[in-house]
Write a protein that holds these residues in place. Structure first.
Motif, PDB file in Angstrom:
ATOM      1  N   LEU A 115     -13.576   5.488   6.788  1.00  0.00           N
ATOM      2  CA  LEU A 115     -12.066   4.973   6.323  1.00  0.00           C
ATOM      3  C   LEU A 115     -12.558   3.324   5.735  1.00  0.00           C
ATOM      4  O   LEU A 115     -11.931   4.045   4.152  1.00  0.00           O
ATOM      5  CB  LEU A 115     -11.298   4.805   7.038  1.00  0.00           C
ATOM      6  CG  LEU A 115     -11.167   6.220   7.662  1.00  0.00           C
ATOM      7  CD1 LEU A 115     -10.221   5.488   8.740  1.00  0.00           C
ATOM      8  CD2 LEU A 115     -10.242   7.269   7.564  1.00  0.00           C
ATOM      9  N   GLY A 116     -13.205   2.891   5.823  1.00  0.00           N
ATOM     10  CA  GLY A 116     -13.340   1.669   5.299  1.00  0.00           C
ATOM     11  C   GLY A 116     -13.962   0.908   3.496  1.00  0.00           C
ATOM     12  O   GLY A 116     -14.938   1.705   3.387  1.00  0.00           O
ATOM     13  N   ASP A 117     -13.019   0.297   3.092  1.00  0.00           N
ATOM     14  CA  ASP A 117     -13.888  -0.210   1.908  1.00  0.00           C
ATOM     15  C   ASP A 117     -14.281  -1.957   2.186  1.00  0.00           C
ATOM     16  O   ASP A 117     -15.548  -2.326   1.555  1.00  0.00           O
ATOM     17  CB  ASP A 117     -12.379   0.005   0.486  1.00  0.00           C
ATOM     18  CG  ASP A 117     -12.591   1.282   0.019  1.00  0.00           C
ATOM     19  OD1 ASP A 117     -13.537   1.883   0.064  1.00  0.00           O
ATOM     20  OD2 ASP A 117     -11.250   1.418  -0.170  1.00  0.00           O
ATOM     21  N   CYS A 118     -13.426  -2.136   3.219  1.00  0.00           N
ATOM     22  CA  CYS A 118     -13.945  -3.436   3.384  1.00  0.00           C
ATOM     23  C   CYS A 118     -14.045  -3.241   5.320  1.00  0.00           C
ATOM     24  O   CYS A 118     -13.139  -3.037   5.694  1.00  0.00           O
ATOM     25  CB  CYS A 118     -12.569  -4.677   2.317  1.00  0.00           C
ATOM     26  SG  CYS A 118     -13.207  -6.339   3.223  1.00  0.00           S
ATOM     27  N   MET A 119     -14.999  -3.840   5.378  1.00  0.00           N
ATOM     28  CA  MET A 119     -15.107  -3.903   6.584  1.00  0.00           C
ATOM     29  C   MET A 119     -14.971  -5.302   7.402  1.00  0.00           C
ATOM     30  O   MET A 119     -15.228  -6.360   7.437  1.00  0.00           O
ATOM     31  CB  MET A 119     -16.229  -3.176   7.969  1.00  0.00           C
ATOM     32  CG  MET A 119     -17.010  -1.370   7.185  1.00  0.00           C
ATOM     33  SD  MET A 119     -15.865  -0.921   8.065  1.00  0.00           S
ATOM     34  CE  MET A 119     -16.295   0.315   7.370  1.00  0.00           C
ATOM     35  N   ASN A 129      -7.065   9.986   1.097  1.00  0.00           N
ATOM     36  CA  ASN A 129      -5.997  10.698   0.069  1.00  0.00           C
ATOM     37  C   ASN A 129      -5.231   9.756  -0.526  1.00  0.00           C
ATOM     38  O   ASN A 129      -5.079   9.697  -1.601  1.00  0.00           O
ATOM     39  CB  ASN A 129      -4.816  12.281   1.010  1.00  0.00           C
ATOM     40  CG  ASN A 129      -6.003  13.391   0.718  1.00  0.00           C
ATOM     41  OD1 ASN A 129      -7.182  13.683   0.199  1.00  0.00           O
ATOM     42  ND2 ASN A 129      -5.586  14.367   1.071  1.00  0.00           N
ATOM     43  N   MET A 130      -4.415   8.420   0.024  1.00  0.00           N
ATOM     44  CA  MET A 130      -3.874   8.226  -0.221  1.00  0.00           C
ATOM     45  C   MET A 130      -4.572   6.408  -1.109  1.00  0.00           C
ATOM     46  O   MET A 130      -4.291   6.087  -1.953  1.00  0.00           O
ATOM     47  CB  MET A 130      -3.394   7.152   1.119  1.00  0.00           C
ATOM     48  CG  MET A 130      -1.835   7.330   1.763  1.00  0.00           C
ATOM     49  SD  MET A 130      -1.602   6.704   2.484  1.00  0.00           S
ATOM     50  CE  MET A 130      -2.462   6.990   4.664  1.00  0.00           C
ATOM     51  N   LYS A 131      -6.505   6.959  -0.068  1.00  0.00           N
ATOM     52  CA  LYS A 131      -6.696   6.002  -1.039  1.00  0.00           C
ATOM     53  C   LYS A 131      -7.780   6.553  -2.151  1.00  0.00           C
ATOM     54  O   LYS A 131      -7.877   5.649  -3.336  1.00  0.00           O
ATOM     55  CB  LYS A 131      -7.884   6.378  -0.023  1.00  0.00           C
ATOM     56  CG  LYS A 131      -9.505   4.933  -0.152  1.00  0.00           C
ATOM     57  CD  LYS A 131     -10.340   4.352   0.274  1.00  0.00           C
ATOM     58  CE  LYS A 131     -11.246   5.148   1.028  1.00  0.00           C
ATOM     59  NZ  LYS A 131     -12.385   4.708   1.340  1.00  0.00           N
ATOM     60  N   LYS A 132      -7.078   7.455  -2.756  1.00  0.00           N
ATOM     61  CA  LYS A 132      -7.343   8.492  -3.620  1.00  0.00           C
ATOM     62  C   LYS A 132      -6.453   8.162  -5.315  1.00  0.00           C
ATOM     63  O   LYS A 132      -6.969   7.421  -6.137  1.00  0.00           O
ATOM     64  CB  LYS A 132      -7.378   9.837  -3.821  1.00  0.00           C
ATOM     65  CG  LYS A 132      -9.051  10.258  -3.157  1.00  0.00           C
ATOM     66  CD  LYS A 132      -9.100  11.718  -3.547  1.00  0.00           C
ATOM     67  CE  LYS A 132     -10.195  12.586  -2.781  1.00  0.00           C
ATOM     68  NZ  LYS A 132      -9.866  13.383  -2.167  1.00  0.00           N
ATOM     69  N   GLU A 133      -5.621   7.983  -4.694  1.00  0.00           N
ATOM     70  CA  GLU A 133      -4.180   7.337  -5.511  1.00  0.00           C
ATOM     71  C   GLU A 133      -4.151   6.641  -5.703  1.00  0.00           C
ATOM     72  O   GLU A 133      -3.847   5.549  -6.726  1.00  0.00           O
ATOM     73  CB  GLU A 133      -2.936   7.852  -4.353  1.00  0.00           C
ATOM     74  CG  GLU A 133      -2.613   9.050  -4.235  1.00  0.00           C
ATOM     75  CD  GLU A 133      -1.579   9.889  -4.006  1.00  0.00           C
ATOM     76  OE1 GLU A 133      -0.516   8.420  -3.464  1.00  0.00           O
ATOM     77  OE2 GLU A 133      -1.229  10.538  -4.100  1.00  0.00           O
ATOM     78  N   GLY A 134      -5.003   5.156  -4.682  1.00  0.00           N
ATOM     79  CA  GLY A 134      -5.479   4.211  -5.484  1.00  0.00           C
ATOM     80  C   GLY A 134      -4.247   3.252  -5.716  1.00  0.00           C
ATOM     81  O   GLY A 134      -4.720   2.093  -5.897  1.00  0.00           O
ATOM     82  N   ARG A 135      -3.199   2.894  -4.852  1.00  0.00           N
ATOM     83  CA  ARG A 135      -1.909   2.618  -5.336  1.00  0.00           C
ATOM     84  C   ARG A 135      -2.024   1.646  -4.436  1.00  0.00           C
ATOM     85  O   ARG A 135      -1.021   0.852  -5.091  1.00  0.00           O
ATOM     86  CB  ARG A 135      -0.553   3.151  -5.910  1.00  0.00           C
ATOM     87  CG  ARG A 135      -0.110   3.883  -7.333  1.00  0.00           C
ATOM     88  CD  ARG A 135       0.514   4.757  -7.083  1.00  0.00           C
ATOM     89  NE  ARG A 135      -0.114   6.135  -6.179  1.00  0.00           N
ATOM     90  CZ  ARG A 135       1.530   6.484  -5.617  1.00  0.00           C
ATOM     91  NH1 ARG A 135       2.403   6.615  -6.743  1.00  0.00           N
ATOM     92  NH2 ARG A 135       1.367   7.841  -5.096  1.00  0.00           N
TER      93      ARG A 135
END
Ligand SMILES: Nc1ncnc2c1ncn2[C@@H]1O[C@H](COP(=O)(O)OP(=O)(O)OP(=O)(O)O)[C@@H](O)[C@H]1O
Ligand SMILES: [Mg+2]
Length: 217
Positions: A202-206, A180-186
């Motif tokens: 969870l990861g966008d970057c591993m 959910n924090m990731k969705k906020e993207g801040r």
């Protein structure tokens, strides 16, 4: 302007044993970076150095806003935070525990209350705000640690093993909080975890710690 972190040539040894060995990486994009690696590979050490809790023996840890270098003063330290697996609890309410980071930063009362209530809602602990924190389960304690960090609205959040020693249900809750924090993207979130499946969720970057360096995988 969003906060960026660049580390380059970072070395750290303990008792003559190198842990970080010319470790370099740029945390440029908002989102979730997941750091994996075997026990003792230096994940926690790296998070402490990135979060300015410890200094490297050599190399640079530089925060940028746009292209401007930011000095490592109290103003920068207020924009970043590290959550450790066993967070320190005070013998007082859940609310006061979650408010701690804001109170030491001198937040105004009304504003503090709003931010802390939001953070407690976010982690599903608002119904326990007046309970003594020492009565919480380990999963709830972990969520309280995240709420305490979120209340200060960090631009760079470091989570060291956020689901270590908590059950599947709480692991799912913590993972959803992170998603959910990731969705906020801040913000940028950097998580150390052993759990490869979790890393994938969870990861966008591993990232992998190997021989004292970060390898992007
Ligand atoms: N403050 C310290 N004093 C002495 N040695 C330390 C200190 N902190 C870390 N070390 C050593 O540095 C190495 C890396 O430790 P670190 O905790 O960073 O690894 P890690 O990847 O987080 O491991 P884990 O997966 O077990 O959490 C280990 O050998 C550890 O014993
Ligand atoms: Mg560790």
């Amino acid at each position: 302007m969003s906060l960026r972190l660049n580390i380059s040539g970072v070395r750290k040894s303990y008792n003559g044993k190198p842990v970080l060995n010319a470790c370099s990486f740029s945390f440029d994009r908002n989102g979730v970076y997941v750091l994996t690696g075997s026990n003792g590979s230096g994940k926690s050490t790296l998070l402490r150095i990135c979060a300015l809790i410890e200094s490297p023996d050599n190399g640079e840890v530089i925060y940028f806003s746009g292209n401007n270098i930011i000095s490592k003063d109290i103003l920068l330290r207020r924009r970043i935070t590290l959550v450790l697996p066993g967070i320190g609890l005070f013998n007082t309410t859940v609310f006061n525990n979650a408010a701690y980071g804001l109170k030491i930063r001198g937040g105004k009362n009304k504003e503090t209350e709003r931010k802390v209530n939001n953070a407690l809602k976010f982690v599903g602990l608002i119904h326990k705000k007046n309970h003594n924190a020492l009565t919480l389960s380990s999963g709830e304690i972990q969520r309280l640690g995240i709420a305490r960090a979120m209340a200060i609205e960090p631009e760079m959040l470091f989570l060291d093993e956020p689901t270590a020693s908590i059950d599947n249900e709480n692991t799912e809750i913590v993972e959803n909080i992170i998603l959910n924090m990731k969705k906020e993207g801040r913000s940028k979130t950097i998580i150390a975890t052993h759990d490869m499946l979790q890393a994938g969720r969870l990861g966008d970057c591993m990232l992998l710690m190997d021989e004292g360096k970060i390898i992007k995988v």
